[in-house]
Write an enzyme that holds these catalytic residues in place. Sequence first.
Site, PDB file in Angstrom:
ATOM      1  N   TYR A 168       0.839  -1.200   0.000  1.00 34.24           N
ATOM      2  CA  TYR A 168       0.000   0.000   0.000  1.00 34.24           C
ATOM      3  C   TYR A 168       0.879   1.256   0.000  1.00 34.24           C
ATOM      4  O   TYR A 168       0.660   2.188  -0.781  1.00 34.24           O
ATOM      5  CB  TYR A 168      -0.900  -0.037   1.231  1.00 34.24           C
ATOM      6  CG  TYR A 168      -1.925   1.061   1.326  1.00 34.24           C
ATOM      7  CD1 TYR A 168      -3.196   0.900   0.792  1.00 34.24           C
ATOM      8  CD2 TYR A 168      -1.639   2.269   1.964  1.00 34.24           C
ATOM      9  CE1 TYR A 168      -4.150   1.903   0.895  1.00 34.24           C
ATOM     10  CE2 TYR A 168      -2.581   3.277   2.070  1.00 34.24           C
ATOM     11  CZ  TYR A 168      -3.839   3.094   1.536  1.00 34.24           C
ATOM     12  OH  TYR A 168      -4.777   4.093   1.640  1.00 34.24           O
ATOM     13  N   LYS A 206       1.140   4.107  -2.845  1.00 37.23           N
ATOM     14  CA  LYS A 206       0.737   5.492  -2.567  1.00 37.23           C
ATOM     15  C   LYS A 206       1.909   6.460  -2.774  1.00 37.23           C
ATOM     16  O   LYS A 206       1.709   7.596  -3.227  1.00 37.23           O
ATOM     17  CB  LYS A 206       0.159   5.614  -1.153  1.00 37.23           C
ATOM     18  CG  LYS A 206      -1.160   4.866  -0.964  1.00 37.23           C
ATOM     19  CD  LYS A 206      -2.284   5.439  -1.833  1.00 37.23           C
ATOM     20  CE  LYS A 206      -3.635   4.843  -1.498  1.00 37.23           C
ATOM     21  NZ  LYS A 206      -4.726   5.384  -2.317  1.00 37.23           N
TER      22      LYS A 206
HETATM   23  P1  NAD Z   1     -13.490   2.321   0.835  1.00 36.84           P
HETATM   24  O1  NAD Z   1     -13.124   0.893   0.892  1.00 36.84           O
HETATM   25  O2  NAD Z   1     -14.780   2.734   1.465  1.00 36.84           O
HETATM   26  O3  NAD Z   1     -13.500   2.872  -0.646  1.00 36.84           O
HETATM   27  C1  NAD Z   1     -12.674   2.367  -1.668  1.00 36.84           C
HETATM   28  C2  NAD Z   1     -13.543   2.192  -2.862  1.00 36.84           C
HETATM   29  O4  NAD Z   1     -12.757   1.789  -3.982  1.00 36.84           O
HETATM   30  C3  NAD Z   1     -14.610   1.125  -2.624  1.00 36.84           C
HETATM   31  O5  NAD Z   1     -15.857   1.643  -2.999  1.00 36.84           O
HETATM   32  C4  NAD Z   1     -14.160  -0.001  -3.535  1.00 36.84           C
HETATM   33  O6  NAD Z   1     -15.214  -0.782  -3.998  1.00 36.84           O
HETATM   34  C5  NAD Z   1     -13.498   0.801  -4.653  1.00 36.84           C
HETATM   35  N1  NAD Z   1     -12.634  -0.044  -5.470  1.00 36.84           N
HETATM   36  C6  NAD Z   1     -11.663  -0.889  -5.073  1.00 36.84           C
HETATM   37  N2  NAD Z   1     -11.135  -1.524  -6.126  1.00 36.84           N
HETATM   38  C7  NAD Z   1     -11.800  -1.075  -7.221  1.00 36.84           C
HETATM   39  C8  NAD Z   1     -11.735  -1.367  -8.601  1.00 36.84           C
HETATM   40  N3  NAD Z   1     -10.880  -2.285  -9.067  1.00 36.84           N
HETATM   41  N4  NAD Z   1     -12.545  -0.687  -9.448  1.00 36.84           N
HETATM   42  C9  NAD Z   1     -13.440   0.208  -8.975  1.00 36.84           C
HETATM   43  N5  NAD Z   1     -13.555   0.517  -7.670  1.00 36.84           N
HETATM   44  C10 NAD Z   1     -12.756  -0.138  -6.812  1.00 36.84           C
HETATM   45  O7  NAD Z   1     -12.283   3.109   1.499  1.00 36.84           O
HETATM   46  P2  NAD Z   1     -11.944   4.682   1.479  1.00 36.84           P
HETATM   47  O8  NAD Z   1     -11.280   4.964   2.761  1.00 36.84           O
HETATM   48  O9  NAD Z   1     -13.113   5.475   1.083  1.00 36.84           O
HETATM   49  O10 NAD Z   1     -10.831   4.736   0.343  1.00 36.84           O
HETATM   50  C11 NAD Z   1     -10.856   5.665  -0.713  1.00 36.84           C
HETATM   51  C12 NAD Z   1      -9.431   6.046  -1.067  1.00 36.84           C
HETATM   52  O11 NAD Z   1      -8.854   6.756   0.030  1.00 36.84           O
HETATM   53  C13 NAD Z   1      -8.517   4.854  -1.331  1.00 36.84           C
HETATM   54  O12 NAD Z   1      -7.647   5.156  -2.401  1.00 36.84           O
HETATM   55  C14 NAD Z   1      -7.733   4.741  -0.042  1.00 36.84           C
HETATM   56  O13 NAD Z   1      -6.498   4.119  -0.219  1.00 36.84           O
HETATM   57  C15 NAD Z   1      -7.597   6.203   0.314  1.00 36.84           C
HETATM   58  N6  NAD Z   1      -7.268   6.492   1.699  1.00 36.84           N
HETATM   59  C16 NAD Z   1      -8.119   6.147   2.683  1.00 36.84           C
HETATM   60  C17 NAD Z   1      -7.759   6.445   3.994  1.00 36.84           C
HETATM   61  C18 NAD Z   1      -8.641   6.100   5.152  1.00 36.84           C
HETATM   62  O14 NAD Z   1      -8.188   6.214   6.293  1.00 36.84           O
HETATM   63  N7  NAD Z   1      -9.879   5.705   4.938  1.00 36.84           N
HETATM   64  C19 NAD Z   1      -6.554   7.080   4.263  1.00 36.84           C
HETATM   65  C20 NAD Z   1      -5.719   7.410   3.212  1.00 36.84           C
HETATM   66  C21 NAD Z   1      -6.082   7.121   1.932  1.00 36.84           C
END
Ligand code: NAD
Length: 263
Positions: free
Chosen positions: A166, A170
Amino acid sequence: MVILSMKAANIFDLTGKVALVTGASSGLGARFAQVLAANGAKVALVARRKDRIEALKAKIEAAGGVATAIEGDVTDRASMSRAFDAAEKAFGTVTILVNNAGVAHSTRALDITEEEYRRVVGTNLDAVFFTAQEGARRMLAANARGAIVNTASVLALNVSKGTAAYAIAKAGVVQATKALALELAFKGVRVNAIAPGWFDTEINHDFLNSDIGQNMKRDIPMGRFGNAGDLDGALLLLASDAGAYMTGATVVVDGGQIVAIKG
Ligand code: NAD
């Protein structure tokens, strides 16, 4: 005298813009889509779970916004090309692309399988690059100015145990953001990233609510995880003309997490 062009509502206004948000079916992506729609953009919701994005489309429309739900898998370039086609057909050229879809893992570096490593890097980095490439090509072909917002993470800048794939992906997003920004700046397409700290979503709900997660919360200077709305400002800044002179930047939104040295 109030100079209207200086009012926040005008600087951040997205009326007439067409946005595409990947991974809009939950968490940060669903929020991003709603914020863009609330500020005037027509939003294409792209995700694999059609029922979820249909429900979000209905929610956005009920709030007075405009959205369309398009099934798409970011790791499948043909599927994303079709998603852009569908968005264009509905609303015209996508000028705001939010590369948000992502997956996580909790396997230590020496234990992660090649399959899991490639799944994480393929979704979190390769797909971000190829989706940005597709979006930018279409913006240039339409002679349109645009903004691409990639979702990085504080793990792009620092690491924790069990997050190697990850964190590698990133960190790549931060560099992809800079590389694309450099090549597209003169053509009117801005490329920036948001690096969120911890937000309680489907990707990490169990982890953040475990004992380790609760201990981590105590190390965040603001003493809490991010709330749903905490990324709204950064997103609007990067997506709108408020950020007109910003490109290649990664905006950290983490309650002070990465500036704090533990101990
Ligand atoms: P989440 O799991 O709710 O959302 C991620 C979404 O991406 C989901 O809806 C999932 O179905 C979709 N997804 C995954 N693989 C996919 C694919 N192949 N095609 C289409 N859609 C796909 O989690 P989140 O926290 O909302 O994550 C959103 C973004 O934020 C991600 O890139 C994650 O790495 C990043 N992020 C999240 C956090 C956190 O603490 N939640 C922190 C830093 C970065």
